[in-house]
Design an enzyme around this catalytic site. Structure first.
Site, PDB file in Angstrom:
ATOM      1  N   ASP A 133     -10.403   3.170   5.064  1.00 14.16           N
ATOM      2  CA  ASP A 133     -10.762   1.883   4.857  1.00 14.16           C
ATOM      3  C   ASP A 133     -12.359   1.828   4.935  1.00 14.16           C
ATOM      4  OD1 ASP A 133      -8.741   0.225   4.620  1.00 14.16           O
ATOM      5  OD2 ASP A 133      -8.096  -0.135   6.259  1.00 14.16           O
TER       6      ASP A 133
ATOM      7  N   LYS B 112       0.854  -1.241  -0.036  1.00 19.32           N
ATOM      8  CA  LYS B 112       0.058   0.178   0.057  1.00 19.32           C
ATOM      9  C   LYS B 112       0.987   1.418   0.059  1.00 19.32           C
ATOM     10  CE  LYS B 112      -3.541  -2.417   2.516  1.00 19.32           C
ATOM     11  NZ  LYS B 112      -4.190  -2.692   3.998  1.00 19.32           N
TER      12      LYS B 112
ATOM     13  N   GLN C 231      -3.965  -1.461  10.073  1.00 23.16           N
ATOM     14  CA  GLN C 231      -3.849  -2.940   9.534  1.00 23.16           C
ATOM     15  C   GLN C 231      -4.504  -4.153  10.434  1.00 23.16           C
ATOM     16  OE1 GLN C 231      -3.133  -3.259   6.296  1.00 23.16           O
ATOM     17  NE2 GLN C 231      -3.533  -5.513   6.320  1.00 23.16           N
TER      18      GLN C 231
END
Ligand code: NAD
Length: 299
Positions: A123, A56, A100
């Site tokens: 997200d 990412k 994460q």
């Protein structure tokens, strides 16, 4: 019986097209002295998580965007992690903040995700953003489901009117995807069946699908006898299976792509299918967050 010429829906060209569309928006922000910025929190030393965060942040850097990874010890306390999130919520240079997953077992993921400022939740995992999605008024759409819609659209696969069967009910993939595919929108309007570990006779449901999306995390779960010829298959799974390759593992999807060739109308490979779109949508959501923070409206 005539065999179908299965289309392999690779993610890279779709992601590349998306980055091209984002470039002028990034330029407009640049003219205002704003560089979209992401901060990723990596807790503990899970090797797969480190690889995901690396892929990412590398993409952000390639595009000239800001990306920082904060690596925190696996035994960090809930309160200490909340304090780090609070500090990053307040840091203006970061427009997006991601935690994460998975987190170590002692950390309550739901609590921690709720502590991310909704305006930085690129997200789309915060209940505020998930709720807006369900209400048909999304702010940030979770990256993988959004990427799947983009991929289908790129390959000319109309969703409306299909019977979409989703295998997996996670908050990250299955549930938001069910909301998107069934939404009264041009990109939705499908009839959705959501399967999970409580589903009796999974194969009965997967055979009803003309669009099958598998996000179970079980390598090779869906086999050719479980589908109807002509189905479109999106394989979200990324499973590490041990082998004697130099890496010591091999990536496999939840579907055996090779065996579906000649049966499916189209299928995503693993790796190289949905994965690049998840990263591209993270960039897209971060650009959107930066635009909102600067009051820039894009069409
Ligand atoms: P998860 O473990 O949170 O959820 C898995 C879901 O699958 C559960 O809801 C469970 O009920 C269902 N399931 C598991 N086994 C099943 C079975 N035998 N029959 C029916 N349902 C079953 O996983 P997740 O976070 O949604 O991820 C799913 C997979 O997708 C994983 O392999 C993950 O690595 C991958 N993933 C890939 C991307 C990407 O960018 N390509 C993004 C997110 C997740």
């Amino acid at each position: 019986m005539s065999s179908i010429d299965t289309v392999l829906m690779t993610g890279k060209p779709v992601a590349t097209a998306l980055y091209e569309r984002l470039k002028p928006r990034i330029e407009v922000l640049g003219q205002k002295g704003i560089t979209p910025g992401l901060v990723a929190l990596l807790v503990g030393d899970d090797p797969a998580s480190a690889i995901y965060v690396g892929s990412k942040t590398r993409k952000f850097e390639e595009l000239g965007l800001l990306a920082e990874t904060r690596t925190l010890p696996g035994d960090i306390s809930r309160d200490d992690l909340l304090a780090v999130i609070a500090e990053l919520n307040a840091a203006d240079r970061f427009h997006g903040l991601l935690v994460q997953l998975p987190l170590p077992n002692h950390l309550p993921a739901n609590d921690l995700l709720e502590s991310v400022a909704p305006a930085k939740d690129i997200d789309g995992f915060h209940p505020f953003n998930l709720g807006r999605l369900l209400a048909g008024n999304p702010t940030f759409i979770p990256c993988t489901p959004q990427g799947i819609l983009e991929l289908l659209s790129h390959y000319g696969i109309t969703v409306a009117g299909r019977h979409a069967v989703i295998v997996g009910r996670s908050n990250i993939v299955g549930k938001p995807l069910a909301a998107l595919l069934s939404a009264k929108q041009p990109s939705g309007n499908a009839t959705v069946t959501l399967c999970h570990t409580g589903t009796a006779n999974l194969a009965h449901h997967t055979r009803q699908a003309d669009l099958l999306i598998v996000a179970s995390g079980q390598a090779g779960l869906v086999t050719p006898d479980m589908v109807t010829p002509g189905v479109v298959i999106v394989d979200v799974g990324i499973n590490r299976t041990g082998d004697d390759s130099p890496k010591g593992y091999h990536l496999r999807g939840d579907v055996d792509t090779e065996k579906m060739l000649g049966i499916a109308q189209a299928i995503t490979p693993v790796p190289g299918g949905v994965g690049p779109l998840t990263v591209a949508m993270l960039v897209s959501n971060t650009v959107l967050a930066a635009e909102r923070s600067a009051g820039v409206v894009h069409n």
